[in-house]
Design an enzyme around this catalytic site. Structure first.
Site, PDB file in Angstrom:
ATOM      1  N   HIS A 274      23.045  39.961  18.883  1.00 36.15           N
ATOM      2  CA  HIS A 274      23.299  40.194  20.322  1.00 36.15           C
ATOM      3  C   HIS A 274      22.538  39.137  21.121  1.00 36.15           C
ATOM      4  O   HIS A 274      21.326  39.226  21.281  1.00 36.15           O
ATOM      5  CB  HIS A 274      22.819  41.599  20.725  1.00 36.15           C
ATOM      6  CG  HIS A 274      23.090  41.959  22.163  1.00 36.15           C
ATOM      7  ND1 HIS A 274      23.622  43.168  22.534  1.00 36.15           N
ATOM      8  CD2 HIS A 274      22.905  41.272  23.323  1.00 36.15           C
ATOM      9  CE1 HIS A 274      23.749  43.214  23.850  1.00 36.15           C
ATOM     10  NE2 HIS A 274      23.303  42.069  24.357  1.00 36.15           N
TER      11      HIS A 274
ATOM     12  N   HIS B 296      27.296  48.686  25.548  1.00 38.60           N
ATOM     13  CA  HIS B 296      26.138  48.792  26.443  1.00 38.60           C
ATOM     14  C   HIS B 296      26.074  50.260  26.835  1.00 38.60           C
ATOM     15  O   HIS B 296      26.871  50.725  27.647  1.00 38.60           O
ATOM     16  CB  HIS B 296      26.291  47.890  27.670  1.00 38.60           C
ATOM     17  CG  HIS B 296      25.077  47.920  28.549  1.00 38.60           C
ATOM     18  ND1 HIS B 296      24.205  46.860  28.661  1.00 38.60           N
ATOM     19  CD2 HIS B 296      24.551  48.914  29.312  1.00 38.60           C
ATOM     20  CE1 HIS B 296      23.207  47.204  29.470  1.00 38.60           C
ATOM     21  NE2 HIS B 296      23.390  48.430  29.885  1.00 38.60           N
TER      22      HIS B 296
ATOM     23  N   ASP C  52      19.135  40.322  22.406  1.00 35.58           N
ATOM     24  CA  ASP C  52      19.547  40.445  23.808  1.00 35.58           C
ATOM     25  C   ASP C  52      18.841  39.399  24.661  1.00 35.58           C
ATOM     26  O   ASP C  52      18.600  39.620  25.856  1.00 35.58           O
ATOM     27  CB  ASP C  52      19.293  41.863  24.348  1.00 35.58           C
ATOM     28  CG  ASP C  52      20.010  42.113  25.672  1.00 35.58           C
ATOM     29  OD1 ASP C  52      20.982  41.399  25.970  1.00 35.58           O
ATOM     30  OD2 ASP C  52      19.569  43.015  26.416  1.00 35.58           O
TER      31      ASP C  52
ATOM     32  N   LYS D 118      33.183  43.910  23.375  1.00 32.36           N
ATOM     33  CA  LYS D 118      32.017  44.480  24.051  1.00 32.36           C
ATOM     34  C   LYS D 118      32.432  45.362  25.213  1.00 32.36           C
ATOM     35  O   LYS D 118      33.204  44.951  26.072  1.00 32.36           O
ATOM     36  CB  LYS D 118      31.124  43.334  24.561  1.00 32.36           C
ATOM     37  CG  LYS D 118      29.876  43.772  25.334  1.00 32.36           C
ATOM     38  CD  LYS D 118      28.816  44.379  24.443  1.00 32.36           C
ATOM     39  CE  LYS D 118      27.674  44.998  25.227  1.00 32.36           C
ATOM     40  NZ  LYS D 118      26.687  44.038  25.701  1.00 32.36           N
TER      41      LYS D 118
ATOM     42  N   HIS E 284      21.144  47.278  21.841  1.00 30.10           N
ATOM     43  CA  HIS E 284      19.789  47.301  22.423  1.00 30.10           C
ATOM     44  C   HIS E 284      19.306  48.705  22.780  1.00 30.10           C
ATOM     45  O   HIS E 284      19.059  49.023  23.938  1.00 30.10           O
ATOM     46  CB  HIS E 284      19.671  46.366  23.623  1.00 30.10           C
ATOM     47  CG  HIS E 284      20.844  46.363  24.582  1.00 30.10           C
ATOM     48  ND1 HIS E 284      21.379  47.496  25.116  1.00 30.10           N
ATOM     49  CD2 HIS E 284      21.565  45.339  25.101  1.00 30.10           C
ATOM     50  CE1 HIS E 284      22.378  47.167  25.914  1.00 30.10           C
ATOM     51  NE2 HIS E 284      22.513  45.866  25.912  1.00 30.10           N
TER      52      HIS E 284
ATOM     53  N   HIS F  37      22.835  36.286  24.707  1.00 30.99           N
ATOM     54  CA  HIS F  37      23.537  35.706  25.854  1.00 30.99           C
ATOM     55  C   HIS F  37      23.238  34.221  25.893  1.00 30.99           C
ATOM     56  O   HIS F  37      22.086  33.821  26.093  1.00 30.99           O
ATOM     57  CB  HIS F  37      23.062  36.358  27.155  1.00 30.99           C
ATOM     58  CG  HIS F  37      23.313  37.834  27.189  1.00 30.99           C
ATOM     59  ND1 HIS F  37      24.447  38.387  27.732  1.00 30.99           N
ATOM     60  CD2 HIS F  37      22.587  38.872  26.686  1.00 30.99           C
ATOM     61  CE1 HIS F  37      24.406  39.711  27.582  1.00 30.99           C
ATOM     62  NE2 HIS F  37      23.286  40.027  26.950  1.00 30.99           N
TER      63      HIS F  37
HETATM   64  C1  NCD Z   1      21.905  40.971  30.252  1.00 26.00           C
HETATM   65  C2  NCD Z   1      22.291  39.678  30.980  1.00 26.00           C
HETATM   66  O1  NCD Z   1      21.482  39.144  31.732  1.00 26.00           O
HETATM   67  O2  NCD Z   1      23.411  39.187  30.765  1.00 26.00           O
HETATM   68  N1  NCD Z   1      20.780  41.530  30.928  1.00 26.00           N
HETATM   69  C3  NCD Z   1      19.903  42.410  30.396  1.00 26.00           C
HETATM   70  O3  NCD Z   1      19.053  42.883  31.125  1.00 26.00           O
HETATM   71  N2  NCD Z   1      19.927  42.738  29.120  1.00 26.00           N
HETATM   72  C4  NCD Z   1      23.064  41.903  30.194  1.00 26.00           C
HETATM   73  C5  NCD Z   1      22.854  43.038  29.249  1.00 26.00           C
HETATM   74  O4  NCD Z   1      22.868  42.862  28.031  1.00 26.00           O
HETATM   75  O5  NCD Z   1      22.648  44.160  29.728  1.00 26.00           O
HETATM   76 ZN    ZN Z   2      22.891  41.925  26.340  1.00 27.97          ZN
END
Ligand code: NCD
Ligand code: ZN
Length: 348
Positions: free
Chosen positions: A16, A139, A250, A102, A177, A18
């Site tokens: 996971h 999520h 995450d 997702k 998460h 970003h």
């Molecule tokens: C994530 C993001 O910034 O894209 N932010 C977070 O707080 N984890 C999005 C997510 O996974 O909830």
């Molecule tokens: Zn995330």
């Protein structure tokens, strides 16, 4: 027994992450690729990745950012909306473009405005996913403004996840998460079709840390960190070696200006020291040998993918996490634990 000073494991994956796009992608993707062989890439770009065509193009941009020497494989996901086309989704899965889809409840987190407003709207999509064994990554927080932000995961289990799993008895689900003892118990009580990712920051911080000496925007993420008892339940679960728990950072970078703001956004950028910090957690629990299952074996087993070739070795050595990572000209992202000392280091 003497404390170990070295941990060797199969090359791990991040289930996971970003990676964003543009200058941010170029800055952060190589940092993830440094430690992880593969990563499940989240689709919540400003313009979300909702089609197989868009995912294919995004994958190319990621490979441009990390280099194409085969050292890193991005695994793409589809951002589900009320209008997701089940046919495009399943064709993308069959073609190997999409590894998973997702589910962001609309409004739950960063860039989730076009997420799903009502589970009833994606029934045909979920039926198709169940049929094709395509994993649904969730999520898990309700968006009801009446529900306290610290209770949104537990309430999601009761209001959404329990009925969903009953309605789709073969749907494969990753509860992303997780942050609560409730989620740990829930995942354990399901069969092998349900798993959970655990971030390193949720293993290390509790909600009190968010206010340590003042408000700490770089420790704010969603789901928000919970009480200490929940952190302890997560540590116990992650370090248990059980197949239903695996590594997902995450890591979610945001420009410093967006974090250090009157309305700071959610997301913790943990990639620069994630693997090392997980190693520290396992070593501190006295079970460094279980890091491999959590980081390199359980995820591939759930996703039906081979484990990675090769190994990585971490050594007991102090180093300081950089307190900022530059993004293009003038931009900065602040890493989790920036400026602090970590006791494990990936050996060159
Ligand atoms: C994530 C993001 O910034 O894209 N932010 C977070 O707080 N984890 C999005 C997510 O996974 O909830
Ligand atoms: Zn995330």
């Amino acid at each position: 027994m003497a404390a170990s000073t070295e941990i060797t494991l199969r090359r791990p994956d991040d289930w996971h992450v970003h990676l964003r796009d543009g200058a941010m992608l170029n800055a952060v993707a190589p940092i993830t690729a440094r430690a992880f062989a593969r990563a499940i890439v989240m689709p919540n770009l400003v313009d979300p990745v909702t089609t197989a065509a868009a995912a294919g193009q995004y994958r190319e941009r990621i490979l441009d950012a990390v280099g194409r020497d085969g050292g890193f494989t991005p695994l793409m996901t589809c951002y589900l909306t009320d209008r997701t086309d089940a046919e495009d989704l399943c064709a993308g899965h069959a073609d190997g473009v999409f590894t998973a889809a997702k589910l962001y409840p609309a409004g739950a987190t960063t860039n989730s405005a076009s997420g799903v407003t009502d589970m009833a709207r994606i029934r045909p999509v979920l039926e198709a996913m169940q049929e094709t064994a395509m994993p649904l990554l969730i999520h898990g927080e309700v968006t009801d403004p009446e529900v306290d932000v610290f209770d949104r995961e537990a309430v999601f289990i009761e209001r959404v996840l329990t009925p969903l799993l009953a309605d789709f008895p073969a749907l494969r689900v990753v509860f992303e998460h997780i942050t609560t003892a409730d989620a740990v118990a829930f995942v354990r009580a399901q069969g092998p079709r349900v798993a959970a990712t655990v971030t390193v920051h949720h293993l290390l911080i509790n909600r009190t840390d968010l206010f340590r000496g003042g408000i700490r925007p770089h420790l704010y993420c969603l789901p928000v960190a919970k009480r200490e008892a929940h952190r302890l339940a997560l540590v116990e679960a992650a370090t248990s070696g059980e197949g239903c728990f695996f590594l997902g950072t995450d890591s979610a970078p945001h420009p410093v200006a967006d974090k250090e703001s009157a309305c700071g956004c959610a997301g913790i950028f943990s990639a620069p020291a994630a693997l090392e910090l997980y190693a520290q957690v396992f070593a501190d629990q006295g079970v460094p040998e279980r890091l491999e299952a959590f980081a390199a074996l359980n995820g591939p087993a759930f996703y039906g993918l081979p484990v990675n070739e090769g190994t990585v070795t971490l050594k007991r050595e102090d180093w300081t996490v950089p307190d900022a990572v530059p993004v293009a000209v003038g931009g900065l992202v602040r890493p989790f634990m920036g400026g602090e000392v970590v006791g494990w280091k990936v050996a060159d």
